[in-house]
Design a protein around this motif. Structure first.
Motif, PDB file in Angstrom:
ATOM      1  N   PHE A 166       0.848  -1.192   0.000  1.00  0.00           N
ATOM      2  CA  PHE A 166       0.000   0.000   0.000  1.00  0.00           C
ATOM      3  C   PHE A 166       0.889   1.250   0.000  1.00  0.00           C
ATOM      4  O   PHE A 166       1.787   1.369   0.832  1.00  0.00           O
ATOM      5  N   PRO A 167       0.673   2.210  -0.922  1.00  0.00           N
ATOM      6  CA  PRO A 167       1.519   3.409  -0.965  1.00  0.00           C
ATOM      7  C   PRO A 167       1.404   4.222   0.324  1.00  0.00           C
ATOM      8  O   PRO A 167       0.293   4.579   0.733  1.00  0.00           O
ATOM      9  N   ALA A 168       2.540   4.518   0.948  1.00  0.00           N
ATOM     10  CA  ALA A 168       2.543   5.212   2.233  1.00  0.00           C
ATOM     11  C   ALA A 168       1.846   6.565   2.157  1.00  0.00           C
ATOM     12  O   ALA A 168       1.210   7.003   3.120  1.00  0.00           O
ATOM     13  N   LYS A 169       1.943   7.241   1.011  1.00  0.00           N
ATOM     14  CA  LYS A 169       1.336   8.573   0.920  1.00  0.00           C
ATOM     15  C   LYS A 169      -0.189   8.520   0.973  1.00  0.00           C
ATOM     16  O   LYS A 169      -0.836   9.554   1.221  1.00  0.00           O
ATOM     17  N   TYR A 170      -0.772   7.319   0.767  1.00  0.00           N
ATOM     18  CA  TYR A 170      -2.220   7.153   0.878  1.00  0.00           C
ATOM     19  C   TYR A 170      -2.630   6.582   2.239  1.00  0.00           C
ATOM     20  O   TYR A 170      -3.817   6.409   2.506  1.00  0.00           O
TER      21      TYR A 170
END
Length: 226
Positions: free
Chosen positions: A44-48
């Motif tokens: 999962f992309p950390a920025k999301y």
């Protein structure tokens, strides 16, 4: 023949990751190891995520009470949070349909509706649902003794102490997490990990598997129809 699926649910500090890793290690059968920790840290992309600048589109921490913005927090999903968890569950289903056994650690929340999505994406597959539930006071002691040794995203808090802010936010999430993690009362096994060490947890899971696939998911699909 579909592979067995074991879902071990419980809040942070309940011992679910340790139990899953030990179960796969001690078994003589082939078991894939996956779960929410692997998913959020590696896929999962950390920025999301809820510490990231695009968390509103993924999953974010919002006040439980809108009138108390500095009080307790809870998770809320955006579009990509909902889609990503659906993909996570489809990955687990695909492993089983490929005739691989798989054990995962998870958070089977009712709101956001993670559990409701999972029970239908894994329909017709052999699932055993295990809840690890130590007392709240024990969890708080375990969490307090942990060190923050994982790399944390800091872009959101560039003008402040990011680790301090993240620790503060996690502290405000914990009361809701405990309640939300154990809102579901239908499981194939519920184990108090303050009374049973990881070896004993694995033994209980093995004993339940010897009786055949779990029945909790079928009961949950009756409770939460599509």
């Amino acid at each position: 023949m579909a592979g067995q699926i074991i879902i071990v649910t419980g809040t942070s500090g309940s011992g679910k990751s340790t139990a899953c890793e030990l179960f796969a290690k001690r078994s003589q059968d082939f078991w894939l190891l996956f779960g929410i920790d692997h998913f959020l840290a590696g896929s999962f992309p950390a920025k999301y995520g809820h510490h990231g600048p695009l968390c509103a589109q993924g999953f974010q921490a919002v006040p439980v009470d809108e009138g108390d913005p500095d009080g307790a927090l809870r998770w809320q999903f955006g579009e990509w949070g909902t889609r990503a968890f659906a993909a996570f569950h489809e990955w687990v289903a695909a492993a089983s349909r490929a005739e691989c056994n798989i054990i995962i650690d998870h958070l089977m929340l009712l709101d956001p509706p993670i559990l409701q999505d999972c029970i239908w994406r894994l329909r017709d597959l052999p699932v055993t649902l295990v809840s690890l539930k130590p007392p709240y006071e024990v969890l708080m002691e375990r969490i307090a003794s942990r060190k923050m040794d994982k790399k944390m995203p800091t872009a959101e808090f560039a003008d402040d102490d990011p680790v301090k802010r993240i620790i503060e936010r996690l502290g405000r999430l914990r009361p809701w997490f405990y309640e939300a993690s154990y809102a579901n009362d239908i499981n194939d096994l519920e184990i108090d990990t303050s009374q049973h060490d990881p070896e004993a947890v694995c033994e209980q899971i093995e004993a339940r598997l010897s009786q055949g696939p779990g029945e909790a998911f079928a009961a949950l699909r009756e409770r939460y129809p599509r």
